[in-house]
Design a protein around this motif. Structure first.
Motif, PDB file in Angstrom:
ATOM      1  N   ASN A  12     -50.005  51.515  72.188  1.00 41.65           N
ATOM      2  CA  ASN A  12     -49.551  52.269  73.347  1.00 41.65           C
ATOM      3  C   ASN A  12     -48.053  52.543  73.250  1.00 41.65           C
ATOM      4  O   ASN A  12     -47.586  53.638  73.584  1.00 41.65           O
ATOM      5  N   GLY A  13     -47.301  51.563  72.774  1.00 40.91           N
ATOM      6  CA  GLY A  13     -45.866  51.754  72.580  1.00 40.91           C
ATOM      7  C   GLY A  13     -45.567  52.838  71.553  1.00 40.91           C
ATOM      8  O   GLY A  13     -44.676  53.676  71.755  1.00 40.91           O
ATOM      9  N   LYS A  14     -46.315  52.829  70.453  1.00 42.74           N
ATOM     10  CA  LYS A  14     -46.138  53.866  69.427  1.00 42.74           C
ATOM     11  C   LYS A  14     -46.484  55.239  70.011  1.00 42.74           C
ATOM     12  O   LYS A  14     -45.792  56.224  69.761  1.00 42.74           O
ATOM     13  N   TYR A  15     -47.562  55.294  70.788  1.00 44.03           N
ATOM     14  CA  TYR A  15     -47.979  56.539  71.429  1.00 44.03           C
ATOM     15  C   TYR A  15     -46.866  57.074  72.332  1.00 44.03           C
ATOM     16  O   TYR A  15     -46.497  58.252  72.247  1.00 44.03           O
ATOM     17  N   GLU A  16     -46.314  56.212  73.187  1.00 45.46           N
ATOM     18  CA  GLU A  16     -45.252  56.627  74.107  1.00 45.46           C
ATOM     19  C   GLU A  16     -44.014  57.094  73.333  1.00 45.46           C
ATOM     20  O   GLU A  16     -43.376  58.074  73.717  1.00 45.46           O
ATOM     21  N   SER A  36     -40.691  61.722  71.899  1.00 43.29           N
ATOM     22  CA  SER A  36     -39.742  62.034  70.823  1.00 43.29           C
ATOM     23  C   SER A  36     -39.358  63.513  70.904  1.00 43.29           C
ATOM     24  O   SER A  36     -40.009  64.307  71.575  1.00 43.29           O
ATOM     25  N   GLY A  37     -38.328  63.863  70.213  1.00 47.58           N
ATOM     26  CA  GLY A  37     -37.878  65.251  70.204  1.00 47.58           C
ATOM     27  C   GLY A  37     -38.551  66.089  69.128  1.00 47.58           C
ATOM     28  O   GLY A  37     -38.120  67.205  68.855  1.00 47.58           O
ATOM     29  N   CYS A  38     -39.604  65.560  68.532  1.00 48.76           N
ATOM     30  CA  CYS A  38     -40.306  66.267  67.456  1.00 48.76           C
ATOM     31  C   CYS A  38     -41.040  67.498  67.985  1.00 48.76           C
ATOM     32  O   CYS A  38     -41.354  67.589  69.169  1.00 48.76           O
ATOM     33  N   SER A  39     -41.348  68.394  67.073  1.00 48.00           N
ATOM     34  CA  SER A  39     -42.160  69.567  67.420  1.00 48.00           C
ATOM     35  C   SER A  39     -43.572  69.103  67.789  1.00 48.00           C
ATOM     36  O   SER A  39     -43.993  67.996  67.423  1.00 48.00           O
ATOM     37  N   GLU A  40     -44.297  69.961  68.501  1.00 48.27           N
ATOM     38  CA  GLU A  40     -45.674  69.628  68.882  1.00 48.27           C
ATOM     39  C   GLU A  40     -46.529  69.386  67.641  1.00 48.27           C
ATOM     40  O   GLU A  40     -47.389  68.515  67.629  1.00 48.27           O
ATOM     41  N   TYR A  41     -46.276  70.145  66.590  1.00 48.08           N
ATOM     42  CA  TYR A  41     -47.009  69.978  65.340  1.00 48.08           C
ATOM     43  C   TYR A  41     -46.783  68.574  64.780  1.00 48.08           C
ATOM     44  O   TYR A  41     -47.738  67.878  64.429  1.00 48.08           O
ATOM     45  N   ASN A  42     -45.523  68.152  64.699  1.00 48.19           N
ATOM     46  CA  ASN A  42     -45.217  66.821  64.167  1.00 48.19           C
ATOM     47  C   ASN A  42     -45.743  65.704  65.072  1.00 48.19           C
ATOM     48  O   ASN A  42     -46.219  64.684  64.582  1.00 48.19           O
ATOM     49  N   LYS A  43     -45.666  65.912  66.380  1.00 49.75           N
ATOM     50  CA  LYS A  43     -46.228  64.919  67.302  1.00 49.75           C
ATOM     51  C   LYS A  43     -47.727  64.771  67.061  1.00 49.75           C
ATOM     52  O   LYS A  43     -48.256  63.657  67.015  1.00 49.75           O
TER      53      LYS A  43
END
Length: 72
Positions: free
Chosen positions: A8-12, A17-24
């Motif tokens: 859950n922490g990794k998910y949050e 994060s400031g990543c693009s939707e693709y990278n997320k």
């Protein structure tokens, strides 16, 4: 074994994060794959397994629903 709190922490962290939707979406897909291995999540829906692992499948589906890019 990694805990659900870890996942859950990794998910949050990915979600905010400031990543693009693709990278997320790629990172969330990798997180889901890791969960599949750790918790032996069945490829096909298994009602009995889900009943015994409600918290695990709830988090797994939450991550899945958050993905905005489908790689298949």
């Amino acid at each position: 074994m990694k805990s659900l709190a870890y996942y859950n922490g990794k998910y949050e962290s990915i979600l905010h994060s400031g990543c693009s939707e693709y990278n997320k979406s790629r990172q969330m897909a990798a997180l889901m794959t890791d969960m599949e291995k750790q918790y032996k999540i069945p490829m096909l829906r298994n009602v009995e397994w889900e009943k015994d692992n409600r918290s695990t499948i709830a988090l797994y589906r939450k991550i899945s629903r958050s993905r905005s890019v489908d790689f298949e």
